[in-house]
Design an enzyme around this catalytic site. Sequence first.
Site, PDB file in Angstrom:
ATOM      1  CG  PHE A 399      -1.323  -1.362   1.701  1.00 39.07           C
ATOM      2  CD1 PHE A 399      -1.875  -2.291   0.833  1.00 39.07           C
ATOM      3  CD2 PHE A 399      -1.061  -1.746   3.003  1.00 39.07           C
ATOM      4  CE1 PHE A 399      -2.178  -3.577   1.264  1.00 39.07           C
ATOM      5  CE2 PHE A 399      -1.349  -3.029   3.431  1.00 39.07           C
ATOM      6  CZ  PHE A 399      -1.902  -3.947   2.558  1.00 39.07           C
ATOM      7  CB  CYS A 400       2.233   3.584  -1.437  1.00 38.31           C
ATOM      8  SG  CYS A 400       1.817   3.348  -3.126  1.00 38.31           S
ATOM      9  CG  ASN A 401       3.204   2.564   5.271  1.00 40.12           C
ATOM     10  OD1 ASN A 401       4.351   2.384   5.675  1.00 40.12           O
ATOM     11  ND2 ASN A 401       2.274   3.136   6.000  1.00 40.12           N
TER      12      ASN A 401
END
Length: 472
Positions: A399-401
């Site tokens: 999740f782009c994290n």
Amino acid sequence: MTGASAISSVQREFVESCPIYESTRQLDILRETEYSRLDHLGHIYLDYTGAGLYATSQVGDHTWLLQSHVFGNPHSQSPASAPIAEFVEQGRRKILHFFNASADEYAVIFTANASAALKLVGEAYPFGSDGHYLLTFDNHNSVNGIREFARAQHAQITYVPLTLPEMRVDEGALQEYFKLARPQGHNLFAYPAQSNFSGVQHPLEWIPQAQGMGWDVLLDAAAFVPTNRLDLNQWHPDFVALSFYKMFGYPTGIGCLLARREALSKLKRPWFAGGTITVASVQGDRYFLAEGASAFEDGTLNYLSIPAVEIGLRHLETVGLDPIHTRCLCLTGWLIPKLLSLHHANGIPLVRVYGPLTTQRRGGTVTMNFYNSAGRIIDHLRVEKAATEHRISLRTGCFCNPGGGETALGLSKPELIGCFSQPRQEDSRFTLEDFRHCIDSKGTGAVRISLGIVSNFDDVLRFVEFAGEFLD
Ligand SMILES: Cc1ncc(COP(=O)(O)O)c(C=O)c1O
């Protein structure tokens, strides 16, 4: 667990576990009226952190507005320009009002999305070689990316790690990090009000604490504001970034940077563009930036969509953030223990949830992995494929994290450095496949579900039933 009577008995059990849920019944009516397409089309939508959903009337009101006016480019004074310019200003006022921010203290800068708002700060923050960029492991890549601006200016970059199992920051340790502000330079501290990985809500109290110790604070509010109130009369972060489609689904393509005017005056824009200057000269080789927000809005704004932001904010106000928040917490509070209660016949748990297992200081985002009866991770892509077959919309990956993912999956610094330094052909890109291959045994991602404005019990029940299909 199928059939109407079975559903109503678990539903009864759920409502007894969270009686306040009854006070949110208006959201069921809202779903039937404004979001009826969800059930008509058989969707189980569990990706509100990816994107919020819009009400039918938001689109209708916006369409009516466009159909009943003639709107030109707001950069001039023509009869077609003046009304839309006024709508744009009205939009700014509405945003300030929604977040209870004073126009004397805050400027609203329209951007394409939260990432563009974050980039505006990153590229213009005067880090310098005396500066310091402090950020939590738990951050979206658009906050992580600011480190490259800091690096280019030879500023110090420090990450604050997360502690397991809750994936929060150790408060005592954080105070020590705050002491690292460099007295001669500019210091920027960035963190998310709510994690898009674990749903953890990091304390807003960090804002005055960090500021008191010499930091400017950049609050990434993108995952927080769709289901929580952010009161900028109570909290005074220097910069706040958000995307409106996450709050109310429509329009896409507009976000904003809410910036304290004092902090804004510190930023040094790296260039000028149409709309950002009072005067620029070719032969005179000079330019003069406009005041406040205008200096940060490059070119023509997405002016036709900005009125839809006001419509969306009004919609959220009418529905009320409190019932949305309450409902998400009730559903999360039922969902997590239900998932954790699923065990294979040999006793091996099916699901591992990352982050807090209670509803304390968290939102309605729940991230997990599924395990087979041998205790091996079930690839998240397989889970996603199965979910799609059930018309369940969820999100998989990191999740782009990446800091959230690395912490949750137990990936260490030496392991990651080892992966990235493996010999490869010079011009070859490091792909996700390469990465998956490198850390094969640990899994490279997770499964995330997130709740929002019209989530209901049926959504989470269907997800638990779906999860149960992975049992032996
Ligand atoms: C916490 C957080 N910050 C920033 C972003 C970036 O938002 P956008 O892609 O709209 O720029 C996201 C998107 O998911 C997010 O969840």
